[in-house]
Scaffold this motif. Structure first.
Motif: not given
Length: 111
Positions: A63-75, A102-110
């Protein structure tokens, strides 16, 4: 909606122990989730923290942006292979031991 993903496979830890940690950070902002994970006493928190940091790095590249606007949408944590081992017992018997992974998956949304 833009998503960034980080996956880790074959973690030598049962999914049940990972889920205890990821339920605390699901739906939180990424920076707040890192802060929560830093002070959790479980070893699983270090694994999730490492994966979340990788997802933040992937998001900043994508996204070429800052990390402050990211939210953990799926984990989520899924079960992986279970290794069966034997434990010697009295009188020549053997007990089964299951080494779960186990397997771990993390998805972040802006936002």
């Amino acid at each position: 909606m833009q998503q960034a993903t980080a996956k880790q496979t074959d973690i030598k830890m049962p999914a049940r122990k990972l889920r205890r940690v990821i339920n605390e950070v699901r739906g939180k902002m990424a920076n707040e989730a890192l802060r929560i994970l830093k002070f959790m006493p479980y070893f699983a928190a270090r694994v999730v923290e490492k994966n979340l940091t990788a997802a933040i790095a992937n998001a900043s590249e994508k996204f070429s942006g800052d990390a402050n606007a990211l939210k953990v949408s799926e984990i989520y944590a899924d079960e992986s292979v279970t290794y069966k081992r034997a434990r010697p017992r009295a009188q020549g018997r053997m007990y089964k031991r299951f080494k779960r992974s186990s397997h771990l998956t993390v998805k972040l949304t802006k936002n």
